[in-house]
Design a protein around this motif. Structure first.
Motif, PDB file in Angstrom:
ATOM      1  N   ASN A 195      -0.948   2.536   8.679  1.00 29.45           N
ATOM      2  CA  ASN A 195      -1.261   3.953   8.614  1.00 29.45           C
ATOM      3  C   ASN A 195      -0.531   4.627   7.453  1.00 29.45           C
ATOM      4  OD1 ASN A 195      -2.476   6.408   9.733  1.00 29.45           O
ATOM      5  ND2 ASN A 195      -0.391   6.960  10.283  1.00 29.45           N
ATOM      6  N   ARG A 196       0.675   4.191   7.177  1.00 25.59           N
ATOM      7  CA  ARG A 196       1.439   4.780   6.072  1.00 25.59           C
ATOM      8  C   ARG A 196       0.727   4.552   4.738  1.00 25.59           C
ATOM      9  NH1 ARG A 196       6.881   6.028   4.499  1.00 25.59           N
ATOM     10  NH2 ARG A 196       6.458   7.637   2.927  1.00 25.59           N
ATOM     11  N   THR A 197       0.065   3.423   4.601  1.00 22.53           N
ATOM     12  CA  THR A 197      -0.615   3.117   3.339  1.00 22.53           C
ATOM     13  C   THR A 197      -1.927   3.870   3.176  1.00 22.53           C
ATOM     14  OG1 THR A 197      -1.796   1.171   4.214  1.00 22.53           O
ATOM     15  CG2 THR A 197       0.416   0.807   3.290  1.00 22.53           C
ATOM     16  N   SER A 198      -2.341   4.627   4.189  1.00 25.59           N
ATOM     17  CA  SER A 198      -3.545   5.449   4.053  1.00 25.59           C
ATOM     18  C   SER A 198      -3.241   6.763   3.348  1.00 25.59           C
ATOM     19  CB  SER A 198      -4.155   5.735   5.425  1.00 25.59           C
ATOM     20  OG  SER A 198      -3.303   6.577   6.198  1.00 25.59           O
ATOM     21  N   VAL A 203      -1.652   8.851  -2.529  1.00 26.63           N
ATOM     22  CA  VAL A 203      -0.533   8.892  -3.473  1.00 26.63           C
ATOM     23  C   VAL A 203      -1.039   8.543  -4.870  1.00 26.63           C
ATOM     24  CG1 VAL A 203       1.202   8.329  -1.719  1.00 26.63           C
ATOM     25  CG2 VAL A 203       0.067   6.481  -2.974  1.00 26.63           C
ATOM     26  N   ALA A 204      -0.216   8.767  -5.858  1.00 30.17           N
ATOM     27  CA  ALA A 204      -0.586   8.473  -7.247  1.00 30.17           C
ATOM     28  C   ALA A 204      -0.781   6.970  -7.442  1.00 30.17           C
ATOM     29  CB  ALA A 204       0.493   8.995  -8.186  1.00 30.17           C
ATOM     30  N   ALA A 205      -1.588   6.622  -8.431  1.00 26.86           N
ATOM     31  CA  ALA A 205      -1.886   5.217  -8.708  1.00 26.86           C
ATOM     32  C   ALA A 205      -0.636   4.419  -9.039  1.00 26.86           C
ATOM     33  CB  ALA A 205      -2.895   5.118  -9.852  1.00 26.86           C
ATOM     34  N   GLU A 206       0.395   5.094  -9.517  1.00 29.57           N
ATOM     35  CA  GLU A 206       1.628   4.411  -9.909  1.00 29.57           C
ATOM     36  C   GLU A 206       2.497   4.028  -8.713  1.00 29.57           C
ATOM     37  OE1 GLU A 206       0.665   7.381 -11.161  1.00 29.57           O
ATOM     38  OE2 GLU A 206      -0.219   6.544 -13.004  1.00 29.57           O
ATOM     39  N   VAL A 207       2.161   4.514  -7.529  1.00 28.03           N
ATOM     40  CA  VAL A 207       2.951   4.222  -6.334  1.00 28.03           C
ATOM     41  C   VAL A 207       2.528   2.890  -5.733  1.00 28.03           C
ATOM     42  CG1 VAL A 207       3.500   4.979  -3.983  1.00 28.03           C
ATOM     43  CG2 VAL A 207       3.304   6.662  -5.838  1.00 28.03           C
ATOM     44  N   ASP A 208       3.497   2.024  -5.494  1.00 23.69           N
ATOM     45  CA  ASP A 208       3.257   0.731  -4.859  1.00 23.69           C
ATOM     46  C   ASP A 208       3.340   0.920  -3.344  1.00 23.69           C
ATOM     47  OD1 ASP A 208       3.564  -1.834  -3.711  1.00 23.69           O
ATOM     48  OD2 ASP A 208       4.496  -2.633  -5.525  1.00 23.69           O
ATOM     49  N   GLU A 209       2.209   0.785  -2.654  1.00 24.96           N
ATOM     50  CA  GLU A 209       2.189   1.030  -1.212  1.00 24.96           C
ATOM     51  C   GLU A 209       2.963  -0.024  -0.420  1.00 24.96           C
ATOM     52  OE1 GLU A 209      -1.304   3.433  -2.669  1.00 24.96           O
ATOM     53  OE2 GLU A 209      -0.508   1.425  -3.090  1.00 24.96           O
ATOM     54  N   PHE A 210       3.170  -1.205  -0.996  1.00 22.61           N
ATOM     55  CA  PHE A 210       4.025  -2.184  -0.327  1.00 22.61           C
ATOM     56  C   PHE A 210       5.428  -1.599  -0.150  1.00 22.61           C
ATOM     57  CE2 PHE A 210       0.715  -5.060  -1.740  1.00 22.61           C
ATOM     58  CZ  PHE A 210       0.704  -6.077  -0.790  1.00 22.61           C
ATOM     59  N   THR A 211       5.925  -1.006  -1.222  1.00 19.42           N
ATOM     60  CA  THR A 211       7.238  -0.373  -1.173  1.00 19.42           C
ATOM     61  C   THR A 211       7.218   0.850  -0.273  1.00 19.42           C
ATOM     62  OG1 THR A 211       7.711  -1.139  -3.429  1.00 19.42           O
ATOM     63  CG2 THR A 211       9.065   0.659  -2.569  1.00 19.42           C
ATOM     64  N   LEU A 212       6.163   1.649  -0.379  1.00 23.84           N
ATOM     65  CA  LEU A 212       6.035   2.869   0.405  1.00 23.84           C
ATOM     66  C   LEU A 212       6.120   2.586   1.900  1.00 23.84           C
ATOM     67  CD1 LEU A 212       5.319   5.972   0.285  1.00 23.84           C
ATOM     68  CD2 LEU A 212       2.938   5.251   0.600  1.00 23.84           C
ATOM     69  N   ALA A 213       5.489   1.502   2.342  1.00 28.49           N
ATOM     70  CA  ALA A 213       5.422   1.182   3.769  1.00 28.49           C
ATOM     71  C   ALA A 213       6.413   0.105   4.186  1.00 28.49           C
ATOM     72  CB  ALA A 213       3.998   0.747   4.136  1.00 28.49           C
ATOM     73  N   ASN A 214       7.317  -0.255   3.285  1.00 24.65           N
ATOM     74  CA  ASN A 214       8.339  -1.268   3.579  1.00 24.65           C
ATOM     75  C   ASN A 214       7.705  -2.596   4.006  1.00 24.65           C
ATOM     76  OD1 ASN A 214      10.989  -2.223   3.761  1.00 24.65           O
ATOM     77  ND2 ASN A 214      11.157  -1.682   5.926  1.00 24.65           N
ATOM     78  N   LEU A 215       6.752  -3.052   3.199  1.00 22.98           N
ATOM     79  CA  LEU A 215       6.060  -4.309   3.435  1.00 22.98           C
ATOM     80  C   LEU A 215       6.447  -5.321   2.365  1.00 22.98           C
ATOM     81  CD1 LEU A 215       2.609  -2.721   4.246  1.00 22.98           C
ATOM     82  CD2 LEU A 215       3.967  -4.071   5.877  1.00 22.98           C
TER      83      LEU A 215
END
Length: 201
Positions: free
Chosen positions: A94-97, A100-112
């Motif tokens: 859900n956090r990765t939904s 955010v900007a294209a420069e944001v790494d969603e793996f990092t964002l969601a602690n994956l």
């Protein structure tokens, strides 16, 4: 109640369709851009379309006349990974939904944890129990006159990764251990409930 699609506003259609076509599997799609930045986003317009050859599809809509980073990446390099979602990682999905900007790494964002794929460049989600490494073989734009529209992407599965923990005898999937999550409507999700069998005619 009857609704003529061409006379019904898009918000109402969205509510009716996502509320009736349920449950829907979640394709957690990971891609990579030209700069090597990871992207990860969930799509509930997702399913299998063929087993021979093994193919899946997902569809992404256009918002504000622009396409999501996922689609932009797939159209540039023709590669994506489908990571499937289970109960223990649904909050991170859900956090990765989040938009955010294209420069944001969603793996990092969601602690994956990103791990290498075997045959393609996009990373896999280590915490997921199932990954499909895919190459795009077809895409089709569905447009309308209001700045909306969508794009359907069909990918051929090149490599499957399935955690040994959910495999039973004769390559069957143990649902009690797998615990997949499905998308319903609004903020609702579903788990596997009572299972019953009907012999095919």
């Amino acid at each position: 109640m009857q609704y003529k699609a061409n006379e019904t506003d898009s918000t109402t259609l969205y509510k009716l369709l996502t509320g009736t076509i349920i449950p829907r599997p979640i394709g957690w799609i990971s891609t990579i851009d030209e700069k090597g930045i990871n992207n990860l986003a969930p799509f509930s317009y997702f399913n299998m379309v063929s087993s021979d050859p093994p193919c899946v599809m997902f569809s992404t809509r256009r918002d504000n006349n622009s396409y999501k980073d996922t689609l932009n990446n797939v159209l540039k390099n023709n590669q994506f990974v489908v990571n499937l979602v289970t109960e223990d990682i649904v909050e991170q999905m859900n956090r990765t939904s989040e938009a955010v900007a294209a420069e944001v790494d969603e793996f990092t964002l969601a602690n994956l944890t990103p791990i290498d794929s075997v045959t393609i460049k996009p990373k896999r989600v280590k915490e997921s129990l199932v990954h499909f490494e895919c190459e795009k073989i077809h895409h089709y734009f569905i447009d309308n006159d209001e700045g909306g529209g969508a794009c359907v992407v069909i990918g051929k599965i090149i490599t499957l990764h399935i955690d040994d923990a959910i495999l039973s005898e004769n390559n069957r999937i143990n649902l009690d251990i797998y615990k997949p999550v499905a998308r319903l409507a609004g903020s609702n999700y579903g788990k596997i409930g009572d299972i019953f069998s009907i012999k095919r005619a």
